[in-house]
Write a protein that holds these residues in place. Structure first.
Motif, PDB file in Angstrom:
ATOM      1  N   TYR A 104     -34.225  -3.723  39.933  1.00  0.00           N
ATOM      2  CA  TYR A 104     -33.302  -2.702  40.431  1.00  0.00           C
ATOM      3  C   TYR A 104     -33.281  -1.490  39.497  1.00  0.00           C
ATOM      4  O   TYR A 104     -33.249  -0.348  39.955  1.00  0.00           O
ATOM      5  N   VAL A 105     -33.326  -1.727  38.198  1.00  0.00           N
ATOM      6  CA  VAL A 105     -33.385  -0.630  37.228  1.00  0.00           C
ATOM      7  C   VAL A 105     -34.660   0.182  37.441  1.00  0.00           C
ATOM      8  O   VAL A 105     -34.638   1.409  37.395  1.00  0.00           O
ATOM      9  N   LYS A 106     -35.788  -0.501  37.722  1.00  0.00           N
ATOM     10  CA  LYS A 106     -37.037   0.205  38.002  1.00  0.00           C
ATOM     11  C   LYS A 106     -36.929   1.033  39.276  1.00  0.00           C
ATOM     12  O   LYS A 106     -37.438   2.151  39.338  1.00  0.00           O
ATOM     13  N   VAL A 107     -36.244   0.505  40.291  1.00  0.00           N
ATOM     14  CA  VAL A 107     -36.072   1.243  41.549  1.00  0.00           C
ATOM     15  C   VAL A 107     -35.257   2.516  41.308  1.00  0.00           C
ATOM     16  O   VAL A 107     -35.608   3.593  41.808  1.00  0.00           O
ATOM     17  N   MET A 111     -37.599   9.737  39.299  1.00  0.00           N
ATOM     18  CA  MET A 111     -38.875  10.349  38.931  1.00  0.00           C
ATOM     19  C   MET A 111     -39.668  10.898  40.121  1.00  0.00           C
ATOM     20  O   MET A 111     -40.341  11.914  39.996  1.00  0.00           O
ATOM     21  N   PHE A 112     -39.589  10.225  41.281  1.00  0.00           N
ATOM     22  CA  PHE A 112     -40.504  10.555  42.368  1.00  0.00           C
ATOM     23  C   PHE A 112     -39.827  10.990  43.661  1.00  0.00           C
ATOM     24  O   PHE A 112     -40.491  11.075  44.695  1.00  0.00           O
ATOM     25  N   LYS A 113     -38.534  11.279  43.617  1.00  0.00           N
ATOM     26  CA  LYS A 113     -37.846  11.760  44.806  1.00  0.00           C
ATOM     27  C   LYS A 113     -38.534  13.027  45.286  1.00  0.00           C
ATOM     28  O   LYS A 113     -38.900  13.895  44.500  1.00  0.00           O
ATOM     29  N   CYS A 114     -38.719  13.126  46.583  1.00  0.00           N
ATOM     30  CA  CYS A 114     -39.417  14.276  47.165  1.00  0.00           C
ATOM     31  C   CYS A 114     -38.555  14.820  48.307  1.00  0.00           C
ATOM     32  O   CYS A 114     -38.563  14.282  49.411  1.00  0.00           O
ATOM     33  N   GLY A 115     -37.775  15.854  48.015  1.00  0.00           N
ATOM     34  CA  GLY A 115     -36.831  16.372  49.007  1.00  0.00           C
ATOM     35  C   GLY A 115     -35.759  15.341  49.272  1.00  0.00           C
ATOM     36  O   GLY A 115     -35.123  14.847  48.350  1.00  0.00           O
ATOM     37  N   LYS A 116     -35.602  14.979  50.535  1.00  0.00           N
ATOM     38  CA  LYS A 116     -34.619  13.952  50.897  1.00  0.00           C
ATOM     39  C   LYS A 116     -35.224  12.550  50.888  1.00  0.00           C
ATOM     40  O   LYS A 116     -34.523  11.569  51.062  1.00  0.00           O
ATOM     41  N   TYR A 169     -38.834   5.533  46.106  1.00  0.00           N
ATOM     42  CA  TYR A 169     -39.584   4.311  46.389  1.00  0.00           C
ATOM     43  C   TYR A 169     -40.345   4.393  47.704  1.00  0.00           C
ATOM     44  O   TYR A 169     -41.190   3.551  47.988  1.00  0.00           O
ATOM     45  N   TYR A 170     -40.088   5.422  48.520  1.00  0.00           N
ATOM     46  CA  TYR A 170     -40.861   5.630  49.741  1.00  0.00           C
ATOM     47  C   TYR A 170     -42.122   6.454  49.483  1.00  0.00           C
ATOM     48  O   TYR A 170     -42.986   6.541  50.349  1.00  0.00           O
ATOM     49  N   THR A 171     -42.240   7.086  48.332  1.00  0.00           N
ATOM     50  CA  THR A 171     -43.423   7.885  48.028  1.00  0.00           C
ATOM     51  C   THR A 171     -44.548   6.989  47.537  1.00  0.00           C
ATOM     52  O   THR A 171     -44.322   5.864  47.090  1.00  0.00           O
ATOM     53  N   ARG A 187     -44.121   3.730  45.101  1.00  0.00           N
ATOM     54  CA  ARG A 187     -44.584   2.399  45.502  1.00  0.00           C
ATOM     55  C   ARG A 187     -45.558   1.846  44.483  1.00  0.00           C
ATOM     56  O   ARG A 187     -45.492   0.697  44.075  1.00  0.00           O
ATOM     57  N   CYS A 188     -46.489   2.689  44.044  1.00  0.00           N
ATOM     58  CA  CYS A 188     -47.475   2.264  43.042  1.00  0.00           C
ATOM     59  C   CYS A 188     -46.783   1.862  41.747  1.00  0.00           C
ATOM     60  O   CYS A 188     -47.150   0.856  41.132  1.00  0.00           O
ATOM     61  N   TYR A 189     -45.822   2.643  41.328  1.00  0.00           N
ATOM     62  CA  TYR A 189     -45.107   2.366  40.079  1.00  0.00           C
ATOM     63  C   TYR A 189     -44.374   1.029  40.169  1.00  0.00           C
ATOM     64  O   TYR A 189     -44.390   0.244  39.228  1.00  0.00           O
ATOM     65  N   LEU A 190     -43.741   0.772  41.309  1.00  0.00           N
ATOM     66  CA  LEU A 190     -43.033  -0.497  41.481  1.00  0.00           C
ATOM     67  C   LEU A 190     -43.994  -1.669  41.585  1.00  0.00           C
ATOM     68  O   LEU A 190     -43.710  -2.761  41.091  1.00  0.00           O
TER      69      LEU A 190
END
Length: 133
Positions: A51-54, A60-65, A69-71, A75-78
């Motif tokens: 959960y901390v990783k999420v 780090m990877f939020k893209c707009g809205k 974790y959907y990018t 996904r690769c990082y998780l």
């Protein structure tokens, strides 16, 4: 949990999400982490670490809205953790900005296979992930 789930677990997640039965989903989540923990680890601690990783990935990877974790990079990082080498290429004329992530050795937890020297190319504005051998 999608990036670290196996194919059967993913199918189950989809089916149960469609049914929207909170009790079945709760049981699945508990069972998922208990299987991962085995006898030697604490399932709650494993879930908290994930959960901390999420949360970190979302920052780090939020893209707009779109949540991080959907990018592709999220996904690769998780799924594989932070890359061993990360090359950022800012935008140039006639091209989008992109990143190349290199992993010296990774294990795909969904299949159990190990890979050596894998590179991922991710266009920042276009959601595309290309795996290079």
């Amino acid at each position: 949990m999608w990036p670290i789930s196996g194919s059967l677990e993913r199918d189950w997640e989809i089916n149960q999400t469609i049914k929207k039965d909170p009790e079945l989903l709760k049981n699945f989540i508990v069972d998922f982490w208990q299987k991962r923990a085995g006898d030697s680890l604490d399932p709650l601690q494993m879930w908290l670490s994930y959960y901390v990783k999420v949360i970190e990935v979302n920052k780090m990877f939020k893209c707009g809205k779109q949540k991080g974790y959907y990018t592709d990079r999220g996904r690769c990082y998780l799924q594989y953790g932070p890359p061993d080498q990360r090359i950022r290429q800012p935008s140039e004329p006639n091209s989008y900005p992109y990143e190349i992530w290199q992993y010296y050795r990774i294990k795909d937890n969904s299949t159990g296979q190990f890979y050596s020297n894998k590179k991922f190319v991710s266009l920042i504005r276009v959601l595309l992930m290309i795996v290079l051998n």
